[in-house]
Design an enzyme around this catalytic site. Structure first.
Site, PDB file in Angstrom:
ATOM      1  N   ARG A 211      -9.162   0.263   3.647  1.00 28.25           N
ATOM      2  CA  ARG A 211      -8.215   1.305   3.106  1.00 28.25           C
ATOM      3  C   ARG A 211      -6.913   0.578   2.609  1.00 28.25           C
ATOM      4  O   ARG A 211      -6.213   1.118   1.701  1.00 28.25           O
ATOM      5  CB  ARG A 211      -8.080   2.447   4.101  1.00 28.25           C
ATOM      6  CG  ARG A 211      -9.059   3.356   3.872  1.00 28.25           C
ATOM      7  CD  ARG A 211      -8.821   4.742   4.723  1.00 28.25           C
ATOM      8  NE  ARG A 211      -7.281   5.069   4.515  1.00 28.25           N
ATOM      9  CZ  ARG A 211      -6.230   4.993   5.518  1.00 28.25           C
ATOM     10  NH1 ARG A 211      -6.530   4.884   6.551  1.00 28.25           N
ATOM     11  NH2 ARG A 211      -5.025   5.465   5.116  1.00 28.25           N
TER      12      ARG A 211
ATOM     13  N   CYS B 245      -5.795   8.313   8.387  1.00 30.08           N
ATOM     14  CA  CYS B 245      -5.757   7.967   9.919  1.00 30.08           C
ATOM     15  C   CYS B 245      -5.504   9.265  10.615  1.00 30.08           C
ATOM     16  O   CYS B 245      -4.321   9.720  10.267  1.00 30.08           O
ATOM     17  CB  CYS B 245      -4.916   6.815  10.186  1.00 30.08           C
ATOM     18  SG  CYS B 245      -5.760   5.164   9.420  1.00 30.08           S
TER      19      CYS B 245
ATOM     20  N   ASP C 233       3.673   1.169  12.009  1.00 26.75           N
ATOM     21  CA  ASP C 233       2.441   0.632  11.466  1.00 26.75           C
ATOM     22  C   ASP C 233       2.416  -0.936  12.196  1.00 26.75           C
ATOM     23  O   ASP C 233       1.324  -1.377  11.722  1.00 26.75           O
ATOM     24  CB  ASP C 233       2.355   0.626  10.012  1.00 26.75           C
ATOM     25  CG  ASP C 233       2.051   1.762   9.260  1.00 26.75           C
ATOM     26  OD1 ASP C 233       1.578   2.833  10.009  1.00 26.75           O
ATOM     27  OD2 ASP C 233       2.224   1.865   8.001  1.00 26.75           O
TER      28      ASP C 233
ATOM     29  N   LYS D 254       0.849  -1.059   0.150  1.00 24.89           N
ATOM     30  CA  LYS D 254      -0.002  -0.030  -0.162  1.00 24.89           C
ATOM     31  C   LYS D 254       0.845   1.280  -0.143  1.00 24.89           C
ATOM     32  O   LYS D 254       0.637   2.203  -0.682  1.00 24.89           O
ATOM     33  CB  LYS D 254      -0.797  -0.031   1.273  1.00 24.89           C
ATOM     34  CG  LYS D 254      -1.655   1.339   1.403  1.00 24.89           C
ATOM     35  CD  LYS D 254      -2.245   1.602   2.918  1.00 24.89           C
ATOM     36  CE  LYS D 254      -2.765   2.771   3.125  1.00 24.89           C
ATOM     37  NZ  LYS D 254      -1.681   3.583   3.455  1.00 24.89           N
ATOM     38  N   ASN D 255       1.679   1.433   0.975  1.00 24.86           N
ATOM     39  CA  ASN D 255       2.499   2.674   1.059  1.00 24.86           C
ATOM     40  C   ASN D 255       3.417   2.773  -0.185  1.00 24.86           C
ATOM     41  O   ASN D 255       3.602   3.904  -0.462  1.00 24.86           O
ATOM     42  CB  ASN D 255       3.420   2.377   2.228  1.00 24.86           C
ATOM     43  CG  ASN D 255       2.755   2.441   3.585  1.00 24.86           C
ATOM     44  OD1 ASN D 255       1.672   2.951   3.617  1.00 24.86           O
ATOM     45  ND2 ASN D 255       3.315   1.935   4.679  1.00 24.86           N
TER      46      ASN D 255
ATOM     47  N   ARG E 230      -0.458  16.443  12.183  1.00 25.47           N
ATOM     48  CA  ARG E 230       0.504  15.637  10.808  1.00 25.47           C
ATOM     49  C   ARG E 230       1.205  17.025  10.058  1.00 25.47           C
ATOM     50  O   ARG E 230       0.720  17.436   9.031  1.00 25.47           O
ATOM     51  CB  ARG E 230      -0.319  15.030   9.894  1.00 25.47           C
ATOM     52  CG  ARG E 230      -0.822  13.602  10.463  1.00 25.47           C
ATOM     53  CD  ARG E 230      -1.512  12.890   9.340  1.00 25.47           C
ATOM     54  NE  ARG E 230      -2.099  11.638   9.722  1.00 25.47           N
ATOM     55  CZ  ARG E 230      -1.283  10.350   9.855  1.00 25.47           C
ATOM     56  NH1 ARG E 230      -0.146  10.498   9.363  1.00 25.47           N
ATOM     57  NH2 ARG E 230      -1.912   9.379  10.236  1.00 25.47           N
TER      58      ARG E 230
END
Length: 423
Positions: free
Chosen positions: A399, A117, A307, A22-23, A122
């Protein structure tokens, strides 16, 4: 609305194939904006964040052909807008990468502040520092980031703190800048390396990705081509911990074991068995093995991944003794702990430190996925627990994980997705 229903108590057994990362995907997809040609991306995870990013590019004018659920062709030649749709971009954290990509393409952009999230603030100050070093002027107002540059020129960028997002964004912005850019204190995560490998395959000149110093020599043009996304380190780690947490025996295939060394190390320290192969890894707990308490700190790569912090805390919650987990990346990543405590976990949170007093077992109840990785932890908790666990707010899980419950079910987990009808 949907929820997951899990009947716990079944050790996981069998083999599972890991999806694309995903990342990496959410960094490489916006990188296609820098290329006025067709890019074929393979091994994309079939998840909501990828579909959302494709919608964002499509809305900007890109032509996208879906070959199958894990393969797409993206042609950004027709893109003529530097303003992504607000409602789409705000739905995901990775939308911040549009700033670097659109600056690199058009020398200007107007991008909503990212969503995804929420682990507290951030800040994008390190991103802005990099953009400004390359010659852009940036402003933030009304939840929008605006940036523009007459010309982008190579520069020396030193990050005050290691930031994955800022490293990705400055790479994207610098690839077509004139001259040489050097990023110091760069993030080293595997998906940073994958982004650099993708761009290099398309004609970029990036050296040092995976170290703390990255050198980028700007090029005038990038070409199209094909590229396959790396396997997902975090999905693999989640199944590794689930195997140990349920006292099972699972072969996890399509992985890069080197990316998983920090996770393997903590599992071995706890008393689980980990065997590495060329592109697979086996995790199991022999019958009668007494598992042990573990202390760990979540840090940037190559440290233990933030994560994977919720999953490991969940595993430790039923191991005798007191373990500790310190979060070294995000300010507010322990919100899922309240859900574990509803299942009988004994965990005390003091700022960025969690003190985990092992209990004999967890008990099934109704909990919610507070975020993507917290949701994965709730699935592991449900598989460990006695009785039935129901997990709500599972859109967070969708997601970032492809066919997650189907993969657990294939390993013997009693897990089902059901529709919930509300008035």
């Amino acid at each position: 609305m949907e929820k997951l229903v899990i009947k716990g108590g079944n050790p996981l057994h069998g083999s599972i194939r890991i999806s694309g990362a995903k990342n990496a995907a959410v960094a490489i997809i916006p990188a296609c904006l820098l290329i006025e040609d067709k890019c074929r991306l393979e091994n994309l995870p079939d998840i909501k964040d990828v579909k959302l990013y494709l919608d964002i590019l499509r809305d900007l004018g890109a032509e996208i052909c879906v070959i199958d659920k894990n393969t797409v062709e993206i042609d950004c030649t027709p893109v003529n807008s530097y303003k992504p749709q607000v409602d789409l971009a705000r739905k995901m954290r990775g939308s911040s990468y549009l700033i670097g990509a659109l600056l690199g393409r058009f020398h200007r952009c107007v991008v909503p502040m990212p969503g995804g999230c929420d682990f507290g603030t951030r800040p994008i100050d390190q991103h802005v520092k990099g953009f400004e070093a390359l010659g852009a002027k940036c402003t933030q107002a009304h939840a929008l980031v605006s940036a523009s540059a007459e010309e982008l020129s190579g520069a020396h960028v030193y990050f005050d703190v290691t930031s994955v997002g800022a490293t990705v964004n400055v790479i994207l912005c610098a690839v077509k800048a004139k001259g040489v850019s050097i990023i110091e204190n760069a993030a080293k995560e595997p998906h940073i390396v994958d982004l650099a490998n993708f761009l290099n395959a398309m004609g970029a000149k990036i050296r040092g990705a995976g170290t703390d110093t990255i050198k980028i020599t700007g090029v005038d043009k990038l070409r199209g081509g094909s590229y396959s996304i790396i396997p997902d380190q975090i999905e693999a780690g989640t199944f590794m911990i689930a195997a140990a947490a349920t006292r099972g025996d699972v072969m996890i295939e399509n992985v890069i074991p080197r990316h998983l060394e920090a996770i393997s190390g903590k599992l071995i320290e706890s008393g689980a068995c980990v065997t590495e192969f060329d592109d697979s890894i086996r995790v199991y707990v022999p019958e009668g093995n007494k598992l042990k308490r573990v202390n760990f700190v979540a840090l940037p790569y190559p440290g233990y991944p933030t994560d994977m912090q919720p999953q490991l805390v969940t595993y430790l919650s039923t191991i005798e003794g007191t373990s500790t987990a310190r979060e070294g990346v995000w300010d507010d990543r322990f919100r899922y702990v309240g859900e574990l405590k509803r299942m009988g976990a004994d965990i005390i949170v003091e700022g960025k430190l969690a003190i985990i007093n092992g209990v004999p077992n967890l008990m099934g109840t109704t909990v919610r996925a507070t975020d993507l990785r917290g949701g994965a932890a709730m699935i592991i908790a449900g598989l460990m627990a006695e009785g039935v666990t129901e997990i709500t707010d599972i859109y967070h899980i969708d997601r970032g994980y492809e066919n997650f419950e189907e993969k657990f079910a294939a390993l013997g987990g009693d897990i089902h997705r059901i529709e919930v009808f509300t008035n």
